[in-house]
Design an enzyme around this catalytic site. Structure first.
Site, PDB file in Angstrom:
ATOM      1  N   ARG A 143       0.834  -1.213   0.000  1.00  0.00           N
ATOM      2  CA  ARG A 143       0.000   0.000   0.000  1.00  0.00           C
ATOM      3  C   ARG A 143       0.861   1.253   0.000  1.00  0.00           C
ATOM      4  O   ARG A 143       1.991   1.248   0.503  1.00  0.00           O
ATOM      5  CB  ARG A 143      -0.964   0.012   1.173  1.00  0.00           C
ATOM      6  CG  ARG A 143      -0.324   0.094   2.556  1.00  0.00           C
ATOM      7  CD  ARG A 143      -0.129   1.497   3.073  1.00  0.00           C
ATOM      8  NE  ARG A 143       0.122   1.525   4.510  1.00  0.00           N
ATOM      9  CZ  ARG A 143       0.926   2.380   5.094  1.00  0.00           C
ATOM     10  NH1 ARG A 143       1.609   3.250   4.389  1.00  0.00           N
ATOM     11  NH2 ARG A 143       1.091   2.367   6.400  1.00  0.00           N
ATOM     12  N   GLU A 174      -7.185   7.283   7.000  1.00  0.00           N
ATOM     13  CA  GLU A 174      -6.192   8.149   7.677  1.00  0.00           C
ATOM     14  C   GLU A 174      -5.586   9.174   6.718  1.00  0.00           C
ATOM     15  O   GLU A 174      -5.164  10.255   7.118  1.00  0.00           O
ATOM     16  CB  GLU A 174      -5.098   7.296   8.322  1.00  0.00           C
ATOM     17  CG  GLU A 174      -4.087   8.146   9.090  1.00  0.00           C
ATOM     18  CD  GLU A 174      -3.034   7.326   9.814  1.00  0.00           C
ATOM     19  OE1 GLU A 174      -3.398   6.502  10.671  1.00  0.00           O
ATOM     20  OE2 GLU A 174      -1.839   7.527   9.512  1.00  0.00           O
ATOM     21  N   ARG A 193      -5.595   5.609   0.211  1.00  0.00           N
ATOM     22  CA  ARG A 193      -4.668   4.498   0.472  1.00  0.00           C
ATOM     23  C   ARG A 193      -4.841   3.571  -0.719  1.00  0.00           C
ATOM     24  O   ARG A 193      -5.937   3.026  -0.932  1.00  0.00           O
ATOM     25  CB  ARG A 193      -5.030   3.759   1.766  1.00  0.00           C
ATOM     26  CG  ARG A 193      -4.699   4.535   3.049  1.00  0.00           C
ATOM     27  CD  ARG A 193      -3.225   4.407   3.371  1.00  0.00           C
ATOM     28  NE  ARG A 193      -2.804   5.242   4.482  1.00  0.00           N
ATOM     29  CZ  ARG A 193      -2.509   4.783   5.699  1.00  0.00           C
ATOM     30  NH1 ARG A 193      -2.639   3.510   5.976  1.00  0.00           N
ATOM     31  NH2 ARG A 193      -2.071   5.594   6.626  1.00  0.00           N
ATOM     32  N   CYS A 211       0.191  10.973   9.299  1.00  0.00           N
ATOM     33  CA  CYS A 211       1.117  10.581  10.360  1.00  0.00           C
ATOM     34  C   CYS A 211       2.549  10.661   9.820  1.00  0.00           C
ATOM     35  O   CYS A 211       2.833  10.129   8.736  1.00  0.00           O
ATOM     36  CB  CYS A 211       0.807   9.149  10.799  1.00  0.00           C
ATOM     37  SG  CYS A 211       1.882   8.558  12.107  1.00  0.00           S
ATOM     38  N   THR A 249       5.020   9.036  10.404  1.00  0.00           N
ATOM     39  CA  THR A 249       5.685   7.731  10.210  1.00  0.00           C
ATOM     40  C   THR A 249       5.580   7.274   8.755  1.00  0.00           C
ATOM     41  O   THR A 249       6.344   6.428   8.316  1.00  0.00           O
ATOM     42  CB  THR A 249       5.061   6.630  11.095  1.00  0.00           C
ATOM     43  OG1 THR A 249       3.671   6.534  10.776  1.00  0.00           O
ATOM     44  CG2 THR A 249       5.236   6.929  12.559  1.00  0.00           C
ATOM     45  N   ARG A 265       3.982   0.522   2.531  1.00  0.00           N
ATOM     46  CA  ARG A 265       4.191  -0.668   3.355  1.00  0.00           C
ATOM     47  C   ARG A 265       3.962  -1.862   2.441  1.00  0.00           C
ATOM     48  O   ARG A 265       2.876  -2.037   1.886  1.00  0.00           O
ATOM     49  CB  ARG A 265       3.245  -0.727   4.546  1.00  0.00           C
ATOM     50  CG  ARG A 265       3.677  -1.784   5.553  1.00  0.00           C
ATOM     51  CD  ARG A 265       2.983  -1.617   6.883  1.00  0.00           C
ATOM     52  NE  ARG A 265       1.883  -2.537   7.026  1.00  0.00           N
ATOM     53  CZ  ARG A 265       1.998  -3.808   7.412  1.00  0.00           C
ATOM     54  NH1 ARG A 265       3.177  -4.318   7.698  1.00  0.00           N
ATOM     55  NH2 ARG A 265       0.944  -4.565   7.515  1.00  0.00           N
ATOM     56  N   ARG A 277       5.102  -7.991  12.217  1.00  0.00           N
ATOM     57  CA  ARG A 277       3.871  -7.656  12.948  1.00  0.00           C
ATOM     58  C   ARG A 277       3.096  -8.951  13.194  1.00  0.00           C
ATOM     59  O   ARG A 277       3.382  -9.983  12.588  1.00  0.00           O
ATOM     60  CB  ARG A 277       2.990  -6.700  12.137  1.00  0.00           C
ATOM     61  CG  ARG A 277       3.636  -5.344  11.952  1.00  0.00           C
ATOM     62  CD  ARG A 277       2.705  -4.361  11.291  1.00  0.00           C
ATOM     63  NE  ARG A 277       3.365  -3.064  11.122  1.00  0.00           N
ATOM     64  CZ  ARG A 277       2.772  -1.969  10.701  1.00  0.00           C
ATOM     65  NH1 ARG A 277       1.509  -1.984  10.399  1.00  0.00           N
ATOM     66  NH2 ARG A 277       3.426  -0.833  10.576  1.00  0.00           N
ATOM     67  N   GLU A 330      -0.532  -4.758  13.477  1.00  0.00           N
ATOM     68  CA  GLU A 330       0.300  -4.204  14.536  1.00  0.00           C
ATOM     69  C   GLU A 330      -0.251  -4.571  15.918  1.00  0.00           C
ATOM     70  O   GLU A 330      -1.463  -4.515  16.142  1.00  0.00           O
ATOM     71  CB  GLU A 330       0.315  -2.678  14.385  1.00  0.00           C
ATOM     72  CG  GLU A 330       1.608  -2.078  14.826  1.00  0.00           C
ATOM     73  CD  GLU A 330       1.753  -0.622  14.365  1.00  0.00           C
ATOM     74  OE1 GLU A 330       0.841  -0.083  13.745  1.00  0.00           O
ATOM     75  OE2 GLU A 330       2.817  -0.070  14.656  1.00  0.00           O
TER      76      GLU A 330
HETATM   77  C1  CIR Z   1       0.929   6.822  17.936  1.00  0.00           C
HETATM   78  O1  CIR Z   1       1.535   7.872  18.064  1.00  0.00           O
HETATM   79  O2  CIR Z   1       1.177   5.788  18.570  1.00  0.00           O
HETATM   80  C2  CIR Z   1      -0.208   6.783  16.957  1.00  0.00           C
HETATM   81  N1  CIR Z   1      -0.510   8.113  16.537  1.00  0.00           N
HETATM   82  C3  CIR Z   1       0.095   5.880  15.766  1.00  0.00           C
HETATM   83  C4  CIR Z   1       1.468   6.049  15.205  1.00  0.00           C
HETATM   84  C5  CIR Z   1       1.738   5.100  14.077  1.00  0.00           C
HETATM   85  N2  CIR Z   1       1.227   5.618  12.877  1.00  0.00           N
HETATM   86  C6  CIR Z   1       0.470   4.926  12.054  1.00  0.00           C
HETATM   87  O3  CIR Z   1       0.126   3.791  12.314  1.00  0.00           O
HETATM   88  N3  CIR Z   1       0.143   5.521  10.928  1.00  0.00           N
END
Ligand code: CIR
Length: 340
Positions: free
Chosen positions: A110, A209, A213, A255, A257, A264, A293, A298
């Site tokens: 993705r 999010e 995606r 996010c 990340t 991914r 994972r 996760e």
């Molecule tokens: C955190 O800070 O734990 C959450 N906002 C998730 C962070 C990981 N980001 C994600 O899965 N896109």
């Protein structure tokens, strides 16, 4: 005194890097769409178990609030000197990893995309969410050949019909409490939906999010085939949509990340022997820059020795680089499993 207080027990990166000095410098700033520091860190404040704790409300957030985004990005993605993100969405022809299907059960890749001219999902008004959905649907309708499919609106489709579809388990639900506190779930399920190709190997999630995606998946170990399908879809969408992009950080996502390639790429792989040699498996994945994972994603458990193995790095590497690296890592894992 600051008007922000992270709980003592919080270990989030935003807590670590948001000094009083940075807070003071940013507290009255806002982006053109009105996104503020207070909104950006709300999820981290509400959820002390956040690992990151910050979200971007639009593409400008990364510049306006760079004194807090930059150190978080550096720590999460690694020290990246003279960073200039290079995209390389080039089709590949790698050998099929596990032609007999003994180990790899499925492959899924993705990427995330956001449109430059719309606020990101944690900061978007309902009218804009609807306008964005309409714009995206119009573009998805251009997809042709094996990418052709239908859009299923969560707001307007018959719920019973949606629930009968075989692929419903792959679709998205309302986001978790981290996303909720950020505002990503606002007005759910309005303005959300999924595009699904007729062959059920391509999905595009709309307004989860991130604005989009794009997901390519199949129940084989043919990494190239899954990746090439994704490349075709990205290229087609690129022709009609102006995505949020930064020359250092690549694709800009809700996010931090996910910036860079926003990719991914992973497999579900059954490793009955390596399940009992976790250290060996960990050594291989670490050496190959891969992450493990749980079977259902996760923070979930490993069931029936099925591991979800995917790339760890998203920034400072190209899309094709991620796939080549994953391919090499999975070959090493299968070799180790066979030798036990
Ligand atoms: C955190 O800070 O734990 C959450 N906002 C998730 C962070 C990981 N980001 C994600 O899965 N896109």
């Amino acid at each position: 005194m600051n008007s922000f207080v992270f709980l003592e027990k919080s270990n989030s990166l935003v807590k670590k890097h948001l000094s009083s000095k940075i807070y003071k410098a940013l507290e009255h700033k806002q982006t053109d769409s009105g996104f503020t520091l207070e909104k950006a860190i709300h999820s981290g404040l509400e959820n002390p178990d956040s690992t990151i704790g910050i979200y971007a409300g639009d593409s400008q957030s990364y510049q306006t609030f760079s004194p807090i985004f930059d150190p978080i990005i550096q720590e999460y993605h690694g020290e990246l000197e003279n960073l200039k993100h290079k995209s390389d969405i080039r089709e590949l022809n790698l050998p099929v990893l596990d032609p007999e299907g003994k180990y790899i059960q499925s492959t899924r890749i993705r990427v995330a995309r956001n449109l430059k001219s719309f606020s990101f999902p944690c900061h978007i008004a309902l009218s804009q969410r609807h306008a964005l959905e309409k714009k995206i649907i119009a573009v998805l309708n251009y997809l042709s050949g094996n990418l052709e499919g239908n859009y299923y609106s969560f707001e307007h489709s018959d719920k019973k019909k949606l629930n009968q579809l075989e692929t419903k388990n792959f679709w998205f639900q309302k986001g978790d409490r981290f996303q909720d506190a950020a505002g990503i779930n606002s007005d759910f399920p309005k303005g959300r939906g999924v595009y699904l190709s007729f062959d059920q190997k391509l999905m595009v999630w709309v307004n989860e999010e991130d604005h989009l995606r794009i997901i390519s998946l199949e129940k084989t170990s043919d990494l190239s085939k899954v990746y090439n399908r994704l490349c075709q879809c990205i290229s087609a969408l690129n022709q009609h949509l102006d995505f949020a992009w930064d020359k250092r950080y690549g694709n800009l996502t809700s996010c931090p990340t996910n910036i860079g390639t926003s990719m991914r790429a992973g497999v579900h792989i059954q490793l009955k022997k390596l399940e009992h040699k976790k250290k060996l498996l960990l050594n291989i994945t670490q050496a190959c820059n891969l992450q493990i994972r749980g079977t259902s994603g996760e923070k979930t458990k490993i069931k029936n020795a099925v591991f979800d193995i995917s790339n760890r790095q998203r920034l400072g590497i190209s899309e094709s680089g991620i796939i080549q690296n994953l391919h090499a890592g999975l070959l090493a894992i299968i070799k180790a499993e066979k030798s036990l």
